[in-house]
Design an enzyme around this catalytic site. Structure first.
Site, PDB file in Angstrom:
ATOM      1  N   TYR A  69      53.786  71.255  35.557  1.00  7.65           N
ATOM      2  CA  TYR A  69      54.006  70.449  36.747  1.00  7.65           C
ATOM      3  C   TYR A  69      54.517  71.315  37.895  1.00  7.65           C
ATOM      4  CZ  TYR A  69      53.633  66.004  34.193  1.00  7.65           C
ATOM      5  OH  TYR A  69      53.179  64.931  33.459  1.00  7.65           O
ATOM      6  N   ASP A 119      53.034  58.962  36.463  1.00  4.40           N
ATOM      7  CA  ASP A 119      53.622  57.714  36.955  1.00  4.40           C
ATOM      8  C   ASP A 119      53.129  57.373  38.358  1.00  4.40           C
ATOM      9  OD1 ASP A 119      55.177  57.305  34.640  1.00  4.40           O
ATOM     10  OD2 ASP A 119      56.703  58.694  35.373  1.00  4.40           O
TER      11      ASP A 119
END
Length: 436
Positions: free
Chosen positions: A195, A98
């Site tokens: 992540y 994003d």
């Protein structure tokens, strides 16, 4: 004199650019390992508008400018049946980060122009590329073929890394490339995404956050840890988290309790929901601040079958989040970090190290300046106790008692209402034009 003037006029006329004929070149399937700092971009995926700055748009721009992939309006595209990157050159991305999110191990796959002729090292014609991209994935799997790499060392491939990195912005780098099988897909062949969310210790209770983070491991319903996407009607919120923990990433101060000591929330899963990691981190911050107990994670994952939205807590910032690694089966890749030119062995790698070192020096200098200002100000004020803000603070409402975000049904209805209103406005305008 008129003849001379006419001649000069013709000479001044600019020649029209020569169209690059892709039919005279071959294509091969490759994977690219891409790293980027997403702080200044509106996400990874390209948008319909060219004015929206994204990582993917910059990659497409560099690939097309270098004539490594065809343009959508290329005149020499017989047999092409679509102008999307997936149709034109088989583009596929592993992760869709994003706005503001960075990546160190993003992987994309595509067909790219090759220096080898059709038939060597798995090269095919561009017309065959478009034919293959029109097949279903099951058809492609049935016709599985490994690329032949026996002759790779005998003849250098195009210097993909040097070509692309010269054209890309400084905060986007193609780290390596690898030949891959014809049926390889960066999205569907990925086995995990890892992540890292980085943050300073501050006054956070790290042990409590570690306890809470480990509760994420396993297969759970993460509806309370994501932003609902109304465009995905049948999306399940069940996700499998393979590992999750809070770890120190400050090797020099790993045993220190200094507030500036750096930690990271490291989470590994098969796939993630929209804003899932940032929501997971937001809840961990609440635990670290002592506003929630560690077991609130389990309570939020113990949801019924209703479709109500998550508690309306503020999600964590996107800037510290990094797509650190993407996992694939062994032997899928044979990464090349150089350009394969015998006379330039190590040159590409050294350029990359130099580039990253220069970036680190720049940011390290700025961080040092800010730290110097902070220490100087502390010296100026002495031992003056830091008072809480005089503004009125709202009482903290526990997560399980918070107001809920809009549910999936409410978001769908809101979108439908906007469409109806837009359609109504369009009809009114059409009527007015008819009257006129």
């Amino acid at each position: 004199m008129a003849d001379i003037s006419e001649t000069n006029s013709k000479q001044k006329k600019k020649k029209s650019p020569r169209t690059f004929d892709f039919s005279k070149h071959s294509a091969r399937k490759v994977a690219l390992s891409v790293s980027y700092f997403g702080w200044n971009y509106y996400g990874f995926a390209a948008q319909e508008s060219d004015s929206v700055l994204t990582i993917e748009a910059e990659l497409f721009k560099a690939l097309r400018r270098a004539k490594l992939v065809p343009e959508s309006d290329d005149a020499n595209l017989p047999g092409a049946f679509g102008n999307s990157p997936s149709k034109l050159f088989g583009w596929s991305r592993c992760g869709r980060t994003d706005k503001g999110v960075s990546a160190y191990g993003q992987v994309v796959s595509l067909y790219i122009r090759s220096n080898f002729p059709v038939g060597e090292v798995g090269c095919i014609s561009w017309i065959e590329v478009w034919t293959r991209e029109g097949r279903t994935r099951n058809d492609a799997l049935q016709e599985f073929q490994h690329p032949t790499t026996d002759t790779f060392e005998l003849k250098p491939e195009l210097p993909y890394l040097s070509i692309l990195n010269k054209l890309l912005p400084q905060d986007i780098r193609v780290i390596a490339w690898s030949p891959v099988a014809d049926n390889f897909d960066a999205r569907y062949d990925c086995t995990f995404r890892l992540y890292k969310y980085m943050f300073p210790r501050g006054s956070l209770d790290i042990p409590a956050m570690q306890e809470a983070s480990r509760m994420y491991v396993g297969t759970h319903n993460f509806r309370n840890f994501c932003k609902i996407d109304p465009s995905k009607i049948n999306e399940t919120h069940i996700r499998d988290i393979l590992s999750a923990d809070i770890v120190s990433i400050d090797t020099e101060n790993s045993h220190s309790n200094d507030s500036s000591q750096m930690f990271a929330f490291v989470v590994k899963g098969n796939a993630f929901l929209w804003h899932q990691v940032r929501c997971m981190m937001a809840v961990l911050f609440l635990v670290g601040r002592g506003l929630e107990s560690a077991d609130v994670v389990e309570k939020l994952m113990s949801v019924d079958t209703s479709t109500e939205g998550r508690p309306a807590y503020e999600i964590a910032s996107e800037i510290p989040l990094v797509l650190f690694d993407c996992g694939f089966a062994e032997s899928v890749f044979s990464w090349r970090y150089g350009d394969g030119q015998p006379e330039n062995v190590g040159l590409t790698e050294n350029k990359m190290i130099t580039h990253l070192t220069e970036m680190w020096n720049d940011y390290a200098t700025k961080a040092c300046q800010l730290n110097s200002l902070l220490n100087e100000y502390k010296n100026l004020i002495g031992d003056v106790p830091i008072q809480p803000s005089p503004t009125r603070k709202e009482k903290y409402i526990p997560l399980l008692e918070m107001k809920r975000c809009a549910s999936l049904e409410e978001r769908k209805e809101s979108n439908n209402k906007k469409r109806r209103e837009q359609t109504g406005d369009d009809n009114v305008l059409k009527t007015i034009k008819k009257i006129k």
